[in-house]
Design an enzyme around this catalytic site. Structure first.
Site, PDB file in Angstrom:
ATOM      1  N   SER A 236       6.422  -0.554   9.765  1.00 47.27           N
ATOM      2  CA  SER A 236       6.919  -1.893  10.073  1.00 47.27           C
ATOM      3  C   SER A 236       6.911  -2.750   8.816  1.00 47.27           C
ATOM      4  CB  SER A 236       5.989  -2.525  11.119  1.00 47.27           C
ATOM      5  OG  SER A 236       6.226  -3.911  11.203  1.00 47.27           O
TER       6      SER A 236
ATOM      7  N   TYR B  58      -2.859  -4.690  14.786  1.00 47.32           N
ATOM      8  CA  TYR B  58      -1.640  -3.871  14.930  1.00 47.32           C
ATOM      9  C   TYR B  58      -1.075  -3.523  13.552  1.00 47.32           C
ATOM     10  CZ  TYR B  58       3.318  -2.849  15.194  1.00 47.32           C
ATOM     11  OH  TYR B  58       4.548  -2.268  14.987  1.00 47.32           O
TER      12      TYR B  58
ATOM     13  N   LYS C   4      -0.609   0.200  11.205  1.00 45.77           N
ATOM     14  CA  LYS C   4       0.581   0.717  10.501  1.00 45.77           C
ATOM     15  C   LYS C   4       0.242   0.973   9.041  1.00 45.77           C
ATOM     16  CE  LYS C   4       3.328   0.763  13.950  1.00 45.77           C
ATOM     17  NZ  LYS C   4       3.764   2.046  14.504  1.00 45.77           N
TER      18      LYS C   4
HETATM   19  P1  NAD Z   1       7.801   0.917  22.921  1.00 47.46           P
HETATM   20  O1  NAD Z   1       6.484   0.457  23.418  1.00 47.46           O
HETATM   21  O2  NAD Z   1       9.014   0.571  23.689  1.00 47.46           O
HETATM   22  O3  NAD Z   1       7.775   2.509  22.727  1.00 47.46           O
HETATM   23  C1  NAD Z   1       6.614   3.220  22.392  1.00 47.46           C
HETATM   24  C2  NAD Z   1       6.483   4.373  23.368  1.00 47.46           C
HETATM   25  O4  NAD Z   1       5.320   5.127  23.036  1.00 47.46           O
HETATM   26  C3  NAD Z   1       6.320   3.914  24.826  1.00 47.46           C
HETATM   27  O5  NAD Z   1       7.260   4.570  25.628  1.00 47.46           O
HETATM   28  C4  NAD Z   1       4.890   4.303  25.178  1.00 47.46           C
HETATM   29  O6  NAD Z   1       4.756   4.653  26.541  1.00 47.46           O
HETATM   30  C5  NAD Z   1       4.632   5.454  24.229  1.00 47.46           C
HETATM   31  N1  NAD Z   1       3.218   5.649  23.863  1.00 47.46           N
HETATM   32  C6  NAD Z   1       2.337   4.717  23.425  1.00 47.46           C
HETATM   33  N2  NAD Z   1       1.149   5.276  23.174  1.00 47.46           N
HETATM   34  C7  NAD Z   1       1.279   6.602  23.443  1.00 47.46           C
HETATM   35  C8  NAD Z   1       0.395   7.713  23.385  1.00 47.46           C
HETATM   36  N3  NAD Z   1      -0.887   7.566  23.019  1.00 47.46           N
HETATM   37  N4  NAD Z   1       0.856   8.915  23.747  1.00 47.46           N
HETATM   38  C9  NAD Z   1       2.135   9.086  24.133  1.00 47.46           C
HETATM   39  N5  NAD Z   1       3.014   8.071  24.209  1.00 47.46           N
HETATM   40  C10 NAD Z   1       2.596   6.844  23.871  1.00 47.46           C
HETATM   41  O7  NAD Z   1       7.928   0.420  21.407  1.00 47.46           O
HETATM   42  P2  NAD Z   1       9.190   0.437  20.436  1.00 47.46           P
HETATM   43  O8  NAD Z   1       9.633  -0.971  20.242  1.00 47.46           O
HETATM   44  O9  NAD Z   1      10.170   1.453  20.850  1.00 47.46           O
HETATM   45  O10 NAD Z   1       8.460   0.871  19.094  1.00 47.46           O
HETATM   46  C11 NAD Z   1       8.382   2.218  18.686  1.00 47.46           C
HETATM   47  C12 NAD Z   1       7.554   2.321  17.432  1.00 47.46           C
HETATM   48  O11 NAD Z   1       8.112   1.485  16.415  1.00 47.46           O
HETATM   49  C13 NAD Z   1       6.111   1.833  17.619  1.00 47.46           C
HETATM   50  O12 NAD Z   1       5.266   2.669  16.852  1.00 47.46           O
HETATM   51  C14 NAD Z   1       6.129   0.433  17.035  1.00 47.46           C
HETATM   52  O13 NAD Z   1       4.888   0.048  16.536  1.00 47.46           O
HETATM   53  C15 NAD Z   1       7.137   0.600  15.909  1.00 47.46           C
HETATM   54  N6  NAD Z   1       7.773  -0.674  15.537  1.00 47.46           N
HETATM   55  C16 NAD Z   1       8.399  -1.419  16.500  1.00 47.46           C
HETATM   56  C17 NAD Z   1       8.978  -2.633  16.159  1.00 47.46           C
HETATM   57  C18 NAD Z   1       9.629  -3.484  17.198  1.00 47.46           C
HETATM   58  O14 NAD Z   1       9.837  -4.662  16.941  1.00 47.46           O
HETATM   59  N7  NAD Z   1      10.002  -2.969  18.361  1.00 47.46           N
HETATM   60  C19 NAD Z   1       8.940  -3.072  14.830  1.00 47.46           C
HETATM   61  C20 NAD Z   1       8.306  -2.279  13.873  1.00 47.46           C
HETATM   62  C21 NAD Z   1       7.726  -1.060  14.229  1.00 47.46           C
HETATM   63  C1  UD1 Z   2       6.920  -9.463  15.148  1.00 50.13           C
HETATM   64  C2  UD1 Z   2       5.529  -8.959  14.974  1.00 50.13           C
HETATM   65  C3  UD1 Z   2       5.436  -8.108  13.741  1.00 50.13           C
HETATM   66  C4  UD1 Z   2       6.496  -7.009  13.745  1.00 50.13           C
HETATM   67  C5  UD1 Z   2       7.849  -7.669  13.852  1.00 50.13           C
HETATM   68  C6  UD1 Z   2       8.971  -6.657  13.840  1.00 50.13           C
HETATM   69  C7  UD1 Z   2       4.235 -10.789  15.990  1.00 50.13           C
HETATM   70  C8  UD1 Z   2       3.283 -11.919  15.737  1.00 50.13           C
HETATM   71  N1  UD1 Z   2       4.641 -10.117  14.902  1.00 50.13           N
HETATM   72  O1  UD1 Z   2       7.080 -10.424  14.159  1.00 50.13           O
HETATM   73  O2  UD1 Z   2       4.177  -7.511  13.621  1.00 50.13           O
HETATM   74  O3  UD1 Z   2       6.424  -6.248  12.568  1.00 50.13           O
HETATM   75  O4  UD1 Z   2       7.877  -8.426  15.063  1.00 50.13           O
HETATM   76  O5  UD1 Z   2       9.403  -6.368  15.097  1.00 50.13           O
HETATM   77  O6  UD1 Z   2       4.564 -10.464  17.125  1.00 50.13           O
HETATM   78  N2  UD1 Z   2       9.736 -17.090  17.750  1.00 50.13           N
HETATM   79  C9  UD1 Z   2       9.847 -18.302  18.375  1.00 50.13           C
HETATM   80  N3  UD1 Z   2       9.587 -18.353  19.730  1.00 50.13           N
HETATM   81  C10 UD1 Z   2       9.239 -17.253  20.448  1.00 50.13           C
HETATM   82  C11 UD1 Z   2       9.147 -16.013  19.785  1.00 50.13           C
HETATM   83  C12 UD1 Z   2       9.387 -15.974  18.433  1.00 50.13           C
HETATM   84  O7  UD1 Z   2      10.163 -19.300  17.754  1.00 50.13           O
HETATM   85  O8  UD1 Z   2       9.010 -17.374  21.662  1.00 50.13           O
HETATM   86  C13 UD1 Z   2      10.042 -17.021  16.306  1.00 50.13           C
HETATM   87  C14 UD1 Z   2       8.884 -16.547  15.452  1.00 50.13           C
HETATM   88  O9  UD1 Z   2       8.055 -17.604  15.082  1.00 50.13           O
HETATM   89  C15 UD1 Z   2       9.629 -15.903  14.274  1.00 50.13           C
HETATM   90  C16 UD1 Z   2      10.910 -15.355  14.930  1.00 50.13           C
HETATM   91  O10 UD1 Z   2      11.070 -16.095  16.136  1.00 50.13           O
HETATM   92  O11 UD1 Z   2       9.991 -16.874  13.333  1.00 50.13           O
HETATM   93  C17 UD1 Z   2      10.831 -13.882  15.259  1.00 50.13           C
HETATM   94  O12 UD1 Z   2       9.648 -13.647  16.017  1.00 50.13           O
HETATM   95  P1  UD1 Z   2       9.295 -12.211  16.613  1.00 50.13           P
HETATM   96  O13 UD1 Z   2      10.443 -11.696  17.392  1.00 50.13           O
HETATM   97  O14 UD1 Z   2       7.986 -12.330  17.311  1.00 50.13           O
HETATM   98  O15 UD1 Z   2       9.165 -11.276  15.314  1.00 50.13           O
HETATM   99  P2  UD1 Z   2       8.230 -11.443  14.019  1.00 50.13           P
HETATM  100  O16 UD1 Z   2       7.603 -12.754  13.943  1.00 50.13           O
HETATM  101  O17 UD1 Z   2       9.049 -11.034  12.844  1.00 50.13           O
END
Ligand code: NAD
Ligand code: UD1
Length: 338
Positions: free
Chosen positions: A124, A149, A153
């Site tokens: 991330s 969290y 990572k």
């Molecule tokens: P998500 O929660 O939708 O998907 C994660 C999946 O992993 C879920 O289906 C959950 O059931 C499964 N899971 C969790 N723990 C598990 C375990 N111990 N064993 C087996 N399955 C397990 O999340 P996502 O948004 O699809 O994110 C996927 C990955 O990307 C995560 O590692 C997350 O940290 C990373 N990531 C997400 C974002 C974001 O904004 N969505 C940003 C940066 C990184």
């Molecule tokens: C989130 C995660 C971060 C992750 C990133 C990528 C948090 C605190 N951080 O950050 O660890 O790597 O997503 O997916 O969750 N905002 C509002 N109102 C809301 C929600 C968000 O104003 O109700 C604003 C936030 O202040 C920010 C922007 O929208 O400026 C995006 O927020 P968000 O979607 O939570 O993502 P990140 O802050 O980038």
């Protein structure tokens, strides 16, 4: 050879599974269903018209994972499985370190025992911490993360780097995602958060559908063009396609590779609200609230390395991200069926 997708029924995993299958790649999915619904499996099959193996298994279950490696012909792994809610991680650090860090250790050990040394990991932008200035490049120092969290990572990145140093038969790709939003064009797959969404786009779509009254903008006194936080939003399908390139990379050569997956463009909270209103025809009422602790003013990528080395670039703009998020939310007001 199949690609094992951990967490493959989740938001990013499910979109990646569809794109992998669309290019004829065989996949095997493992998910413990902690943060997704089983119906996501049916939606992936319906969209691709193809079947695939799904194992309900926790990645911390070494025996269960070993059986999968014994039954299937796994060539590489895309590792999405993990917990991802920043606020929750502050309340439950042990659960986060156990699930994310320990889970990854178990997975890596099982992979090694079965001679599978190719992995793409979901990292991330959070690993860049508070001290780097955007646009963020892969060679900047990482760490300085402010919550458990983010630390999971960062720690997993360290583990994978050390692993590669110890044995350069591994091929490891760390993908640093910026802010994934959007949904599959069909409207049948998208993000389905539990409870009150923490992230901006799912909150906006729930306001639009009438589940929440109004968006709170977390601060408008940042040093940004309109005072609200600036982020690099990326369409989840572009992100999924980045994984196909990353799998090609780890299958093609050994090494430790790190790529940002972002667009290189920053939009403010109010830019996103406006783009969403245009895409949906819905007004999004909002109030300005205080800053959210731990938030950065600005966070966006330099996306050139992935273009130069993987030939990957995000193609979908903010309007399309909003249209697709809205199609998913309006067609599935309650997310995936149970
Ligand atoms: P998500 O929660 O939708 O998907 C994660 C999946 O992993 C879920 O289906 C959950 O059931 C499964 N899971 C969790 N723990 C598990 C375990 N111990 N064993 C087996 N399955 C397990 O999340 P996502 O948004 O699809 O994110 C996927 C990955 O990307 C995560 O590692 C997350 O940290 C990373 N990531 C997400 C974002 C974001 O904004 N969505 C940003 C940066 C990184
Ligand atoms: C989130 C995660 C971060 C992750 C990133 C990528 C948090 C605190 N951080 O950050 O660890 O790597 O997503 O997916 O969750 N905002 C509002 N109102 C809301 C929600 C968000 O104003 O109700 C604003 C936030 O202040 C920010 C922007 O929208 O400026 C995006 O927020 P968000 O979607 O939570 O993502 P990140 O802050 O980038």
């Amino acid at each position: 050879m199949a690609v094992l997708v951990t967490g493959g029924l989740g938001y990013i995993g499910s979109h990646t599974c569809v794109e992998l299958m669309n290019t004829g790649t065989e996949i095997v999915v493992v998910d413990n269903l902690y943060n997704c619904k089983k119906s996501s499996y049916d939606r992936i099959k319906a969209l691709t018209g193809k079947d695939f193996k799904f194992y309900e298994c926790d990645i911390r279950d070494a025996e269960g994972l070993s059986k999968i490696f014994e039954n299937e012909n796994i060539g590489s792994v895309i590792h999405f499985a993990g917990l991802k809610a920043v606020g929750e991680s502050v309340q439950k650090p042990l659960e986060y370190f156990d699930n994310n860090v320990n889970g990854t250790l178990v997975l890596l050990d099982v992979m090694r025992k079965h001679g599978c040394k190719k992995i793409v990991f979901s990292s991330s932008a959070t690993v860049y911490g508070m001290n780097n200035v955007s646009p963020l490049t892969e060679n900047m120092e990482v760490g300085g993360v402010t919550n458990p969290y983010g630390r999971t990572k960062y720690m997993i990145e360290c583990i994978l780097k050390d692993l590669y140093v110890s044995d350069n038969e591994w091929s490891i790709c760390l993908l640093r995602y910026f802010n994934p939003i959007g949904a599959h064009k069909s409207g049948t797959m998208g993000e389905d958060p539990n409870g009150i969404p923490n992230n901006l786009m799912p909150y906006i779509t729930q306001v639009a559908i009438g589940k929440r009254e109004c968006l709170t903008v977390h601060g408008n006194d940042y040093d940004t063009p309109d005072g609200t936080g600036v982020r690099d939003y990326i369409h989840v399908v572009d992100l999924a396609l980045g994984h196909l390139k990353a799998v090609g990379k780890v299958e093609g050569e050994n090494g430790l590779f790190i790529y940002n997956l972002g667009t290189g463009i920053g939009y403010s909270v109010l830019d996103v609200v406006k783009a969403f209103e245009k895409a949906s025809g819905k007004e999004i009422p909002y109030v300005i609230g205080p800053r959210r602790s731990g938030d950065l003013a600005t966070c966006y990528s330099n996306a050139e390395k992935a273009l130069n080395e993987l030939g990957w670039k995000a193609e979908r703009g903010i309007d399309e991200m909003c249209e697709d998020s809205w199609r998913w939310q309006s067609q599935n007001p309650d997310g995936y069926p149970d």
